[in-house]
Design a protein around this motif. Structure first.
Motif, PDB file in Angstrom:
ATOM      1  N   ILE A 287       1.481  -3.249  -6.120  1.00 49.58           N
ATOM      2  CA  ILE A 287       1.613  -1.998  -5.366  1.00 49.58           C
ATOM      3  C   ILE A 287       0.466  -1.052  -5.703  1.00 49.58           C
ATOM      4  O   ILE A 287       0.323  -0.610  -6.845  1.00 49.58           O
ATOM      5  N   LEU A 288      -0.360  -0.748  -4.701  1.00 47.91           N
ATOM      6  CA  LEU A 288      -1.462   0.199  -4.855  1.00 47.91           C
ATOM      7  C   LEU A 288      -0.975   1.617  -4.570  1.00 47.91           C
ATOM      8  O   LEU A 288      -0.371   1.881  -3.533  1.00 47.91           O
ATOM      9  N   LEU A 289      -1.276   2.559  -5.484  1.00 48.79           N
ATOM     10  CA  LEU A 289      -1.037   3.990  -5.270  1.00 48.79           C
ATOM     11  C   LEU A 289      -2.397   4.649  -5.091  1.00 48.79           C
ATOM     12  O   LEU A 289      -3.233   4.643  -5.998  1.00 48.79           O
ATOM     13  N   LYS A 290      -2.646   5.224  -3.898  1.00 51.40           N
ATOM     14  CA  LYS A 290      -3.965   5.795  -3.607  1.00 51.40           C
ATOM     15  C   LYS A 290      -3.828   7.016  -2.713  1.00 51.40           C
ATOM     16  O   LYS A 290      -3.257   6.937  -1.616  1.00 51.40           O
ATOM     17  N   GLY A 291      -4.346   8.159  -3.151  1.00 51.21           N
ATOM     18  CA  GLY A 291      -4.309   9.375  -2.351  1.00 51.21           C
ATOM     19  C   GLY A 291      -5.146  10.457  -3.004  1.00 51.21           C
ATOM     20  O   GLY A 291      -5.592  10.318  -4.148  1.00 51.21           O
ATOM     21  N   SER A 292      -5.379  11.544  -2.296  1.00 59.61           N
ATOM     22  CA  SER A 292      -6.127  12.661  -2.868  1.00 59.61           C
ATOM     23  C   SER A 292      -5.348  13.299  -4.007  1.00 59.61           C
ATOM     24  O   SER A 292      -4.123  13.189  -4.101  1.00 59.61           O
TER      25      SER A 292
ATOM     26  N   SER B 292       2.174  -6.730   2.824  1.00 62.33           N
ATOM     27  CA  SER B 292       3.605  -6.942   3.060  1.00 62.33           C
ATOM     28  C   SER B 292       4.300  -5.674   3.536  1.00 62.33           C
ATOM     29  O   SER B 292       5.029  -5.683   4.526  1.00 62.33           O
ATOM     30  N   ARG B 293       4.070  -4.571   2.786  1.00 63.22           N
ATOM     31  CA  ARG B 293       4.770  -3.323   3.113  1.00 63.22           C
ATOM     32  C   ARG B 293       3.858  -2.128   2.862  1.00 63.22           C
ATOM     33  O   ARG B 293       2.952  -2.189   2.017  1.00 63.22           O
ATOM     34  N   ILE B 294       4.132  -1.032   3.587  1.00 63.32           N
ATOM     35  CA  ILE B 294       3.332   0.183   3.481  1.00 63.32           C
ATOM     36  C   ILE B 294       4.241   1.392   3.374  1.00 63.32           C
ATOM     37  O   ILE B 294       5.212   1.521   4.131  1.00 63.32           O
ATOM     38  N   CYS B 295       3.912   2.279   2.439  1.00 59.27           N
ATOM     39  CA  CYS B 295       4.581   3.580   2.312  1.00 59.27           C
ATOM     40  C   CYS B 295       3.509   4.658   2.458  1.00 59.27           C
ATOM     41  O   CYS B 295       2.511   4.650   1.729  1.00 59.27           O
ATOM     42  N   LEU B 296       3.714   5.584   3.379  1.00 63.61           N
ATOM     43  CA  LEU B 296       2.747   6.638   3.655  1.00 63.61           C
ATOM     44  C   LEU B 296       3.340   7.990   3.294  1.00 63.61           C
ATOM     45  O   LEU B 296       4.484   8.289   3.647  1.00 63.61           O
ATOM     46  N   PHE B 297       2.527   8.814   2.596  1.00 60.90           N
ATOM     47  CA  PHE B 297       3.022  10.086   2.073  1.00 60.90           C
ATOM     48  C   PHE B 297       2.104  11.230   2.500  1.00 60.90           C
ATOM     49  O   PHE B 297       0.888  11.165   2.314  1.00 60.90           O
ATOM     50  N   GLY B 298       2.686  12.269   3.072  1.00 64.10           N
ATOM     51  CA  GLY B 298       1.918  13.456   3.439  1.00 64.10           C
ATOM     52  C   GLY B 298       1.857  13.671   4.945  1.00 64.10           C
ATOM     53  O   GLY B 298       1.954  12.716   5.717  1.00 64.10           O
ATOM     54  N   PRO B 299       1.670  14.892   5.395  1.00 62.98           N
ATOM     55  CA  PRO B 299       1.669  15.190   6.832  1.00 62.98           C
ATOM     56  C   PRO B 299       0.534  14.498   7.581  1.00 62.98           C
ATOM     57  O   PRO B 299       0.717  14.084   8.736  1.00 62.98           O
TER      58      PRO B 299
ATOM     59  N   LEU C 104       0.851  -1.186   0.000  1.00 62.94           N
ATOM     60  CA  LEU C 104       0.000   0.000   0.000  1.00 62.94           C
ATOM     61  C   LEU C 104       0.886   1.235   0.000  1.00 62.94           C
ATOM     62  O   LEU C 104       1.715   1.403   0.890  1.00 62.94           O
ATOM     63  N   VAL C 105       0.713   2.098  -0.999  1.00 54.99           N
ATOM     64  CA  VAL C 105       1.354   3.413  -1.017  1.00 54.99           C
ATOM     65  C   VAL C 105       0.215   4.424  -0.935  1.00 54.99           C
ATOM     66  O   VAL C 105      -0.506   4.650  -1.905  1.00 54.99           O
TER      67      VAL C 105
END
Length: 456
Positions: free
Chosen positions: A435-440, A387-394, A358-359
């Motif tokens: 790998i999922l890319l999901k965000g505003s 398996s793994r997570i990447c988090l982006f943003g405050p 998850l990204v």
């Protein structure tokens, strides 16, 4: 559209000047994309004044331009229509053109899935009708009139997306477009800070029926109690409910997902097995509203089945992109809690690949509960299936602190450094990675994807 300048002047109840016979074949508010024959509409804002581009518009082939009456120094040698307000003039032109069109109009709104539903319905109908749809996100008080004015005179089906951020906006768009059918995809949490509650969001979306005549039909998410309550309070409304729960007019009974798309079985107004070349349980649900509209228009089950099999979505919506050994799902167009959970659920339950990532980027416009909504995602993420997570943003820092104990050594967070995530993926992803890319939209997570596309 093909109108004389004097026809447009009549729409606006103003003088056509000396060039009334000249032909206008479109409308533009941007000289970068203007086409020959367009009517140019200049807007005057805080940072820029569109009137300074009027001369350039004519150099690029414009046949006419609006001009605000209180704007000084209008050029004397080009056809101008003088108006009090550019936005009001644009909307009035769309209103008048709409009255002339014979097309069936279908309006689509909802917290999530508007664009996907629009794409699904337009693709479904295209083999059988001349269809035009909202391009991009032209779904507000400027975009919708521009979309209407871009419709060909012989268009048979106009599929229009309607967005909003506050009360009264959907009502305005609906009364402008006067849809024959409408779809409400769902009620989520986006625009919570303007509307106060999910109840407020439901009322705002329900305004789409304001443009109906007595024959208008609403197709809506029947799994949403807030919408069911509003429908029950409107006994004169013709409506059809869709969803996963019993009691809907069209219900999903089973879903099977492959790398090619989603196969599903429905019961109710339609029965049997259907297929869409799109991933995700939520996209199956988006298909249901389109199927109900298509059936109401007279299409047979087999025609609907064929149309759905040819569906394609706008980019960045559950879009499968293989790059090297890694398979990405680009769902980075936008995000709210409802759509975020749906995407996470798909990754966790799919059998496409075993190494699931998850990204995730910040979810924006959630108001006072934004921390709660971000932290709640932890309840939906299974450490045994991801398996793994990447988090982006405050804002994702809140989720990071909730997940870090469960994902020790398998999670990273950065407030603004795409490079940190890109390098992490390069180090740890393999031929079995999904790998999922999901965000505003404002988080621009597709930036991460582009790094791998450039290295392809």
């Amino acid at each position: 559209m093909r109108k004389r300048i004097q026809d447009i002047a009549k729409w606006l109840n103003i003088d056509a000047g000396n060039d009334g016979e000249k032909i206008v074949t479109g409308v533009s508010i941007d000289t970068r994309t203007i086409k020959e024959g367009d009517l140019f509409i200049p807007f005057r804002g805080e940072k820029t004044n569109g009137h300074q581009y009027v001369r350039q518009a004519f150099e690029k082939g414009a046949s006419c331009s609006l001009w605000l009456k209180d704007e000084p120094n209008p050029p004397k040698d080009v056809p101008l229509l003088f108006v009090e307000n550019s936005e009001a003039a644009l909307q009035q032109m769309a209103r008048k053109y709409r009255e002339e069109l014979k097309a069936t109009f279908i309006g689509i709104t909802g917290s999530n899935g508007k664009t996907s539903s629009k794409d699904i319905l337009a693709s479904l109908l295209s083999p059988y009708y001349k269809v035009q749809k909202t391009i991009g996100n032209f779904n507000n008080e400027l975009g919708l009139p521009l979309t209407i004015l871009s419709l060909d005179e012989d268009t048979e089906m106009a599929v229009l997306e309607m967005g909003m951020s506050g009360f009264g906006e959907i009502e305005f768009l609906s009364t402008l477009a006067k849809p024959h059918y409408a779809i409400i995809t769902n009620i989520g949490e986006a625009h919570m800070q303007e509307l106060g509650s999910r109840e407020g969001i439901a009322r705002a979306k329900f305004e789409i029926i304001k443009g109906f005549d007595s024959d208008g039909v609403l197709c809506y998410d029947g799994d949403e109690p807030l919408l069911r309550a509003l429908v029950e309070k409107t006994p004169q409304l013709k409506s059809k409910a869709f969803g996963f729960g019993t009691g809907n007019d069209l219900m999903v009974k089973a879903i099977e997902t492959t790398e090619k798309g989603s196969r599903f079985i429905v019961e109710g107004e339609l029965n049997g097995e259907f297929f869409i070349p799109i991933l995700g349980k939520h996209q199956v649900k988006n298909s249901l509203g389109a199927m109900l509209v298509a059936k109401s228009l007279g299409l047979s089950e087999e025609q609907i089945r064929k149309g759905l099999s040819q569906v394609s979505l706008t980019d960045m919506r559950m879009q499968l992109i293989p790059l090297g050994d890694v398979l990405f799902i680009n769902d980075a167009y936008n995000a709210a809690p409802t759509s975020m959970k749906a995407a996470i659920d798909f990754v966790q339950t799919t059998s496409m690949r075993k190494d699931k990532w998850l990204v995730l980027g910040d979810m924006l416009e959630l108001g006072e509960k934004e921390r709660e909504f971000h932290e709640q995602l932890a309840e939906y993420i299974d450490e045994n299936r991801i398996s793994r997570i990447c988090l982006f943003g405050p804002r994702m820092e809140w989720l990071y602190h909730r997940l870090a104990p469960k994902f020790s050594g398998r999670i990273i967070h950065t407030k603004e450094d795409y490079g940190k995530i890109i390098e992490y993926i390069k180090q740890h992803a393999n031929e079995d990675s999904l790998i999922l890319l999901k965000g505003s939209r404002g988080m621009k997570l597709e930036t991460i994807l582009r790094a791998f596309q450039q290295n392809k």
